[in-house]
Design a protein around this motif. Structure first.
Motif, PDB file in Angstrom:
ATOM      1  N   LEU A 155      15.438 -23.906  27.233  1.00  0.00           N
ATOM      2  CA  LEU A 155      15.303 -24.133  28.670  1.00  0.00           C
ATOM      3  C   LEU A 155      16.584 -23.827  29.440  1.00  0.00           C
ATOM      4  CD1 LEU A 155      13.150 -27.402  28.867  1.00  0.00           C
ATOM      5  CD2 LEU A 155      12.449 -25.067  29.443  1.00  0.00           C
ATOM      6  N   ASP A 156      17.749 -23.910  28.772  1.00  0.00           N
ATOM      7  CA  ASP A 156      19.008 -23.632  29.470  1.00  0.00           C
ATOM      8  C   ASP A 156      19.336 -22.139  29.510  1.00  0.00           C
ATOM      9  OD1 ASP A 156      19.678 -23.113  26.866  1.00  0.00           O
ATOM     10  OD2 ASP A 156      21.313 -24.565  26.735  1.00  0.00           O
ATOM     11  N   LYS A 157      18.337 -21.313  29.227  1.00  0.00           N
ATOM     12  CA  LYS A 157      18.445 -19.845  29.283  1.00  0.00           C
ATOM     13  C   LYS A 157      19.241 -19.251  28.117  1.00  0.00           C
ATOM     14  CE  LYS A 157      16.118 -19.970  33.078  1.00  0.00           C
ATOM     15  NZ  LYS A 157      16.322 -19.217  34.288  1.00  0.00           N
ATOM     16  N   THR A 215      24.379 -18.708  18.823  1.00  0.00           N
ATOM     17  CA  THR A 215      23.860 -18.829  20.181  1.00  0.00           C
ATOM     18  C   THR A 215      24.013 -17.520  20.941  1.00  0.00           C
ATOM     19  OG1 THR A 215      24.389 -21.187  20.259  1.00  0.00           O
ATOM     20  CG2 THR A 215      24.071 -20.077  22.368  1.00  0.00           C
ATOM     21  N   MET A 216      22.970 -17.158  21.659  1.00  0.00           N
ATOM     22  CA  MET A 216      23.015 -16.020  22.573  1.00  0.00           C
ATOM     23  C   MET A 216      23.015 -16.596  23.993  1.00  0.00           C
ATOM     24  SD  MET A 216      20.384 -12.779  22.879  1.00  0.00           S
ATOM     25  CE  MET A 216      20.704 -12.241  21.181  1.00  0.00           C
ATOM     26  N   PRO A 217      24.149 -16.548  24.683  1.00  0.00           N
ATOM     27  CA  PRO A 217      24.251 -17.189  25.999  1.00  0.00           C
ATOM     28  C   PRO A 217      23.510 -16.405  27.079  1.00  0.00           C
ATOM     29  CG  PRO A 217      26.256 -16.002  25.520  1.00  0.00           C
ATOM     30  CD  PRO A 217      25.402 -15.880  24.290  1.00  0.00           C
ATOM     31  N   PRO A 218      23.241 -17.048  28.227  1.00  0.00           N
ATOM     32  CA  PRO A 218      22.623 -16.320  29.334  1.00  0.00           C
ATOM     33  C   PRO A 218      23.585 -15.300  29.938  1.00  0.00           C
ATOM     34  CG  PRO A 218      23.184 -18.562  29.994  1.00  0.00           C
ATOM     35  CD  PRO A 218      23.456 -18.472  28.530  1.00  0.00           C
ATOM     36  N   ILE A 219      23.036 -14.321  30.616  1.00  0.00           N
ATOM     37  CA  ILE A 219      23.831 -13.321  31.326  1.00  0.00           C
ATOM     38  C   ILE A 219      23.510 -13.437  32.815  1.00  0.00           C
ATOM     39  CG2 ILE A 219      24.246 -10.851  31.663  1.00  0.00           C
ATOM     40  CD1 ILE A 219      23.593 -10.418  28.729  1.00  0.00           C
ATOM     41  N   ASN A 220      24.530 -13.745  33.589  1.00  0.00           N
ATOM     42  CA  ASN A 220      24.351 -13.941  35.034  1.00  0.00           C
ATOM     43  C   ASN A 220      23.279 -14.988  35.331  1.00  0.00           C
ATOM     44  OD1 ASN A 220      26.286 -11.919  35.615  1.00  0.00           O
ATOM     45  ND2 ASN A 220      24.712 -10.322  35.421  1.00  0.00           N
ATOM     46  N   GLY A 221      23.265 -16.038  34.509  1.00  0.00           N
ATOM     47  CA  GLY A 221      22.336 -17.142  34.722  1.00  0.00           C
ATOM     48  C   GLY A 221      20.915 -16.887  34.272  1.00  0.00           C
ATOM     49  N   GLN A 222      20.662 -15.744  33.613  1.00  0.00           N
ATOM     50  CA  GLN A 222      19.316 -15.415  33.159  1.00  0.00           C
ATOM     51  C   GLN A 222      19.326 -15.148  31.652  1.00  0.00           C
ATOM     52  OE1 GLN A 222      16.673 -15.635  35.201  1.00  0.00           O
ATOM     53  NE2 GLN A 222      18.127 -16.249  36.816  1.00  0.00           N
ATOM     54  N   PHE A 223      18.136 -15.210  31.052  1.00  0.00           N
ATOM     55  CA  PHE A 223      18.020 -14.912  29.632  1.00  0.00           C
ATOM     56  C   PHE A 223      18.569 -13.523  29.335  1.00  0.00           C
ATOM     57  CE2 PHE A 223      14.596 -18.123  29.951  1.00  0.00           C
ATOM     58  CZ  PHE A 223      14.930 -18.929  28.872  1.00  0.00           C
ATOM     59  N   ALA A 224      19.285 -13.407  28.222  1.00  0.00           N
ATOM     60  CA  ALA A 224      19.870 -12.114  27.844  1.00  0.00           C
ATOM     61  C   ALA A 224      18.810 -11.121  27.380  1.00  0.00           C
ATOM     62  CB  ALA A 224      20.912 -12.321  26.746  1.00  0.00           C
ATOM     63  N   ILE A 225      17.719 -11.628  26.815  1.00  0.00           N
ATOM     64  CA  ILE A 225      16.593 -10.788  26.394  1.00  0.00           C
ATOM     65  C   ILE A 225      15.310 -11.461  26.873  1.00  0.00           C
ATOM     66  CG2 ILE A 225      17.660  -9.629  24.419  1.00  0.00           C
ATOM     67  CD1 ILE A 225      16.694 -11.801  22.599  1.00  0.00           C
ATOM     68  N   ALA A 226      14.190 -10.762  26.752  1.00  0.00           N
ATOM     69  CA  ALA A 226      12.918 -11.272  27.279  1.00  0.00           C
ATOM     70  C   ALA A 226      12.607 -12.644  26.681  1.00  0.00           C
ATOM     71  CB  ALA A 226      11.804 -10.286  26.967  1.00  0.00           C
ATOM     72  N   PRO A 227      12.318 -13.656  27.507  1.00  0.00           N
ATOM     73  CA  PRO A 227      12.207 -15.027  27.009  1.00  0.00           C
ATOM     74  C   PRO A 227      10.890 -15.382  26.344  1.00  0.00           C
ATOM     75  CG  PRO A 227      11.922 -14.984  29.386  1.00  0.00           C
ATOM     76  CD  PRO A 227      12.285 -13.589  28.974  1.00  0.00           C
ATOM     77  N   ASN A 228       9.789 -14.705  26.667  1.00  0.00           N
ATOM     78  CA  ASN A 228       8.484 -15.164  26.183  1.00  0.00           C
ATOM     79  C   ASN A 228       8.061 -14.506  24.875  1.00  0.00           C
ATOM     80  OD1 ASN A 228       7.901 -15.233  29.590  1.00  0.00           O
ATOM     81  ND2 ASN A 228       7.745 -17.081  28.360  1.00  0.00           N
ATOM     82  N   PHE A 229       9.050 -14.349  23.998  1.00  0.00           N
ATOM     83  CA  PHE A 229       8.815 -13.765  22.681  1.00  0.00           C
ATOM     84  C   PHE A 229       9.624 -14.514  21.633  1.00  0.00           C
ATOM     85  CE2 PHE A 229       8.236 -10.374  25.748  1.00  0.00           C
ATOM     86  CZ  PHE A 229       7.073  -9.749  25.329  1.00  0.00           C
TER      87      PHE A 229
END
Length: 479
Positions: free
Chosen positions: A242-244, A211-225
């Motif tokens: 969906l949980d980032k 698992t790659m967790p979110p960073i500061n509540g946002q995706f750690a890397i670009a989400p639409n790829f």
């Protein structure tokens, strides 16, 4: 478009000669089984779904495979048939391209298709829950959990199950639909009949999930790829949730997994091959999660025919399990449901004709997508690093733009159309031959032209005329 299951429709009764509703037993309450239940219930059959596991909607822990799913057009079309498309895609994340991560950390996108074309990252467990709820909304559908199939008869239609309390129960079915996965209990009966072909192939690679967790509540890397770290003989991919978070899946030969036995070795391995991912996953989490579960095996299954008599048919992984590298396992299984439904209309629900035609239609397509999935693993882990591959990718897309009906990229045919899989392969092979010959012709013409200009420039007397040289080129055996 409505996203409500088609409960409001009044199903027309599908009856036996004595006026009773025909009973269809769907074995397997996974994705394809649950979807099939809705298709069959819409036709008015009395549908009973039998699932060995507990109801995942009530389970505290959902067991089974968890590789993220890539929903594309074939799967969406099936969901549209039961009024579920909009509801499902609203809970998916669009992925417009592959994002290739080099060891240096450079990121390079490779679009999947034309602008606006994308696949969807969807959660397997949530999709399964939604499909079960949709099926259960029909009054002529009953879901049975904790039921293990022990035996069934093609002649009589009698089925024996071990119920949740351990006792044996028998039911009669007019049609048995095996949707119980790659290790299907229904399919075992097929192995006893003559002229049934079956193959099972384990690839030498396994997988683990991280698992790659979110960073500061946002995706750690670009989400639409769909992110890919290709490393020639192995690779890691990451799909957004969906949980980032990102679900990261490492595919690698088992012998390589066996070499990594400690957390420090796992960290060293990632620092060497996936250095940009290490800080995003977290050192402590990586060292622990790498060993949470052993590497899982990947199997490809082919079978033919997909039916037995006028009583039983196999669909989904029970008929054609594929490795996950083309993102078509679920989509192919969902398309099974559409094809079967169309054939039911074509033959007015005459099961003896329907099942025979279904096998004729689906076997070549299911075998084709199984082979394509194997091929695409090589492409994903190795070819995407090749400049020649990238050149051909851009060339295919360019030719598709100027000749959209003649040259169609393989991925577009498979993912963004309903073209039959085996026809897509045949079209692709023809295109490969035409484009390769065209490139050869252009290269040869350039070489001859350059040679001729050099001769003219330096005043050399050639031992062969230009016409003779050209005729010899044309006489070469084309590949």
């Amino acid at each position: 478009m409505s996203s409500t299951p088609a409960k409001a429709m009044d199903p027309q009764p599908a009856k036996t000669n004595d006026g009773k509703k025909k009973v269809v037993a769907v074995v397997g309450g996974g994705l394809v089984g649950a979807l099939n239940a809705s298709f069959l219930a819409k036709r008015g059959f009395q549908v009973q779904v039998f699932e060995f596991r507990e109801d995942i909607r009530q389970a505290e822990v959902v067991r089974g495979r968890s590789i993220n799913l890539a929903l594309s057009l074939r799967g969406r079309e099936a969901l549209k048939h039961i009024g579920m498309e909009e509801k499902i895609i609203s809970k998916g994340i669009p992925m417009h391209a592959r994002m290739i991560h080099s060891i240096s950390g450079k990121q390079s996108p490779i679009p999947y298709g034309k602008k606006g074309q994308y696949i969807l990252s969807v959660d397997r467990a949530n999709l399964n829950k939604e499909l079960l709820t949709a099926a259960e909304a029909y009054p002529n559908t009953k879901l049975n959990f904790g039921y293990k199939l022990l035996d069934w008869s093609c002649d009589s239609g009698m089925m024996t199950f071990q119920g949740p309390n351990g006792t044996e129960e028998e039911i009669h079915a007019d049609l048995i639909v095996g949707c119980d996965g790659a290790f299907s209990a229904v399919r075992k009966q097929f192995l006893r009949q003559r002229r049934f072909n079956y193959s099972q192939t384990y690839i030498p690679h396994g997988y683990i999930e991280l698992t790659m967790p979110p960073i500061n509540g946002q995706f750690a890397i670009a989400p639409n790829f769909l992110h890919i770290w290709p490393r020639t003989t192995f690779m890691m991919i990451a799909l957004p949730n969906l949980d980032k978070t990102f679900t990261c899946t490492l595919f690698m030969p088992f012998e390589e997994f066996d070499k990594i036995t400690t957390g420090d070795q796992a960290l060293e391995f990632f620092q060497k091959y996936f250095p940009d991912a290490v800080p995003l996953m977290g050192v402590a989490a990586l060292k622990q999660d790498f060993f949470q579960f052993p590497a899982q095996a990947l199997v490809s299954v082919k079978s033919s025919p997909h039916h037995m008599g006028d009583r039983c048919v196999l669909m989904g992984d029970a008929a054609h399990a594929v490795v996950p590298f083309y993102g078509q396992g679920m989509n192919a299984g969902f398309e099974d449901c559409i094809v079967f439904d169309d054939i039911m209309d074509q033959f007015n629900e005459d099961l003896s004709a329907v099942l025979l035609e279904y096998s004729k239609m689906r076997v070549p397509d299911d075998h084709a997508i199984a082979d394509l999935a194997m091929y695409n693993y090589i492409e994903m882990r190795s070819h995407v690093n090749s400049r020649w591959f990238l050149f051909r990718k851009y060339l295919d897309n360019f030719l598709h733009r100027i000749m959209p009906r003649t040259i169609i990229p393989l991925y577009t045919m498979v993912t963004f159309s309903r073209m039959r899989y085996h026809e897509a392969v045949r079209q692709w092979q023809w295109q490969q031959k035409v484009i390769s010959r065209g490139l050869f012709l252009c290269g040869t013409t350039s070489a001859i032209g350059g040679t001729y200009l050099l001769i003219k420039l330096f005043g050399m007397r050639p031992s062969i005329s230009l016409e003779q040289l050209w005729n010899r080129v044309l006489a070469l055996k084309w590949f």
